[in-house]
Design an enzyme around this catalytic site. Sequence first.
Site, PDB file in Angstrom:
ATOM      1  N   ASP A   1      -8.088  -5.491  -6.625  1.00 40.03           N
ATOM      2  CA  ASP A   1      -7.799  -4.346  -5.664  1.00 40.03           C
ATOM      3  C   ASP A   1      -7.836  -3.110  -6.439  1.00 40.03           C
ATOM      4  O   ASP A   1      -7.429  -2.952  -7.160  1.00 40.03           O
ATOM      5  CB  ASP A   1      -6.248  -4.271  -4.907  1.00 40.03           C
ATOM      6  CG  ASP A   1      -5.751  -3.489  -4.373  1.00 40.03           C
ATOM      7  OD1 ASP A   1      -6.695  -2.464  -4.025  1.00 40.03           O
ATOM      8  OD2 ASP A   1      -4.718  -3.014  -3.930  1.00 40.03           O
TER       9      ASP A   1
ATOM     10  N   HIS B   1      -6.235  -6.510  -2.395  1.00 44.38           N
ATOM     11  CA  HIS B   1      -5.109  -5.383  -1.700  1.00 44.38           C
ATOM     12  C   HIS B   1      -3.998  -6.082  -0.978  1.00 44.38           C
ATOM     13  O   HIS B   1      -4.402  -6.728   0.252  1.00 44.38           O
ATOM     14  CB  HIS B   1      -5.831  -4.420  -0.999  1.00 44.38           C
ATOM     15  CG  HIS B   1      -4.887  -3.083  -0.701  1.00 44.38           C
ATOM     16  ND1 HIS B   1      -4.262  -2.373  -1.926  1.00 44.38           N
ATOM     17  CD2 HIS B   1      -4.543  -2.298   0.409  1.00 44.38           C
ATOM     18  CE1 HIS B   1      -3.466  -1.409  -1.234  1.00 44.38           C
ATOM     19  NE2 HIS B   1      -3.687  -1.229  -0.230  1.00 44.38           N
TER      20      HIS B   1
ATOM     21  N   SER C   1       0.867  -1.087  -0.077  1.00 42.93           N
ATOM     22  CA  SER C   1      -0.128  -0.081   0.119  1.00 42.93           C
ATOM     23  C   SER C   1       0.983   1.083   0.007  1.00 42.93           C
ATOM     24  O   SER C   1       1.834   1.323  -0.621  1.00 42.93           O
ATOM     25  CB  SER C   1      -1.009  -0.121   1.094  1.00 42.93           C
ATOM     26  OG  SER C   1      -1.979   0.710   1.144  1.00 42.93           O
TER      27      SER C   1
END
Length: 489
Positions: free
Chosen positions: A434, A459, A180
């Site tokens: 994602d 994700h 991320s």
Amino acid sequence: MRSAALLVVVLAAVAAAAPFHLTQGTFKLGTSVTNRLLDAQDSHAGRRSLGDVPKQWFTQKLDHFNTFDETTWLQKYYVNQTFWGGPGYPIFFMIGGEGPIDDRYVTAMDYVIYARTYKALMVTLEHRFYGESVPTADYSVANLRFLTSQQALADAANFAANITLQFNAPTSSWVTFGGSYPGCLSAWARLKYPNLFQGSISTSGPVHAELNFVQYLEVVQASLEYFGGTTCSSLITQATNKIQTLLQQPGGLSSVGKLFSVCVPLNSQDDVANFMSTLAGNVMGVVQYNNEGRGGPTITDVCATMLSNSDPLQAYVNLNQLFLASGNVTCLDVAYKPMIQQLQDTAPGADVGGRSWLWQTCQEFGFYQTTDSTFSHVFGNLFPLSFSLQMCNDVFGTNYQQADFQKRLNWTNDYYGSLDFSGSNTFFIHGSIDPWHALGIYQITSPVNSATLITGTAHCANMRMPLPSDPPQLVAARLQTSETIGKFL
Ligand SMILES: *[C@@H]1O[C@H](CO)[C@@H](O)[C@H](O)[C@H]1NC(C)=O
Ligand SMILES: *[C@@H]1O[C@H](CO)[C@@H](O)[C@H](O)[C@H]1NC(C)=O
Ligand SMILES: *[C@@H]1O[C@H](CO)[C@@H](O)[C@H](O)[C@H]1NC(C)=O
Ligand SMILES: *[C@@H]1O[C@H](CO)[C@@H](O)[C@H](O)[C@H]1NC(C)=O
């Protein structure tokens, strides 16, 4: 990123009374994506933390870009030497992001397996202005000027140089990891400090800063359709349209609020925007993490709930009730003003990082997940970009126009190169369902980097510890990761 988080939706989470709220957990400010993955993994495995790696403190410079400023502060880190072969063997660095870190960052993620293979030392460093890594007395706007990704990368570089000396390992190669926002940091660490970091594994990193991240809800729609067909997304669209129609009618705010169990009656356009983004957030969170095979709510569950009542609005109400129950709360907390007041608290840790991450989105990245898409309207059109920008201005007391925000984001994209990544030895990993992959690098045209888009995973799915139920394409991505690390070394 609510770690994922940053979203408007995210913000709603901050105001929620419950510390862990499935609805908002996904995007909850200050709970990093990585933490959320680890929490899901642990609740599945029945534990939280191994707790046998000691917390340590590194004396860090406050301002890396001012040689004359000698101010320092204490930054939290962990080291796990269990697999290390000693000087000359590699050092794997899990970069901290928009939330606190704990010992699981060196004991319980997929890179632990690669560390065992390559006899690597594992280290992790908490990001400045998150968790217990508090560089300044308070988080006022004046002090938040030290909260930038550039300073965080310089922290990482300074820390790495120190660890290399501490462990007498000048010939050891460093490889960075992160998912991320830290997925971006991992790639950027290699880009900006190639002399220190030999290679980088960058998972689910949105390296392109986008103010109006309309693609997010577009991918949510595509993911709903991937698992539940167009029926599922169309039922949510019908429910949303019904809500928006009701809101226009006399007494609509009150009746809609009651239907969805809001804590305080809706009474402004801001409350309504926050309400609509919170409802969308229920579904966004599920799509972003899609806990297939891990016991959490899945996209399949959401679609089953939508199909279980002949009235789409009632089905959507039922879905909301499920999320409230799973978060152990009895009402939906969407009041705008109290949320802003909470984010205005400058005490370090006051909102467990919500203020810090909001600051970074307002200053550097944007990433606002709005309903401004030209073709995807599953979640209506009531939380436009202007709502997110107003939140920045309301919380930090500024009066920026959209062009001011855009100018700063453009600087970020110019500084790091956006999708035109000019670093090397970097492996970019994304999952096709994602929503964040839309802002990442998942196709490579340069021979010095590689990338993969894992079909059907969410994700940072590859950062979890492997499970026997992992789909073959995820297993293949893990294998490719290990081989790629081998090539770096
Ligand atoms: C590393 O940093 C610590 C401060 O956290 C300092 O005490 C130590 O001397 C440094 N080690 C080296 C080898 O620079
Ligand atoms: C380091 O991580 C490994 C893998 O999770 C674990 O088995 C080991 O106990 C950890 N080392 C320490 C000192 O906790
Ligand atoms: C909700 O409450 C129950 C019972 O008090 C507890 O066992 C559970 O862990 C709580 N769940 C969450 C997500 O807080
Ligand atoms: C930001 O960059 C985009 C694309 O490079 C450009 O079209 C736009 O004019 C820039 N905006 C500002 C405010 O600088």
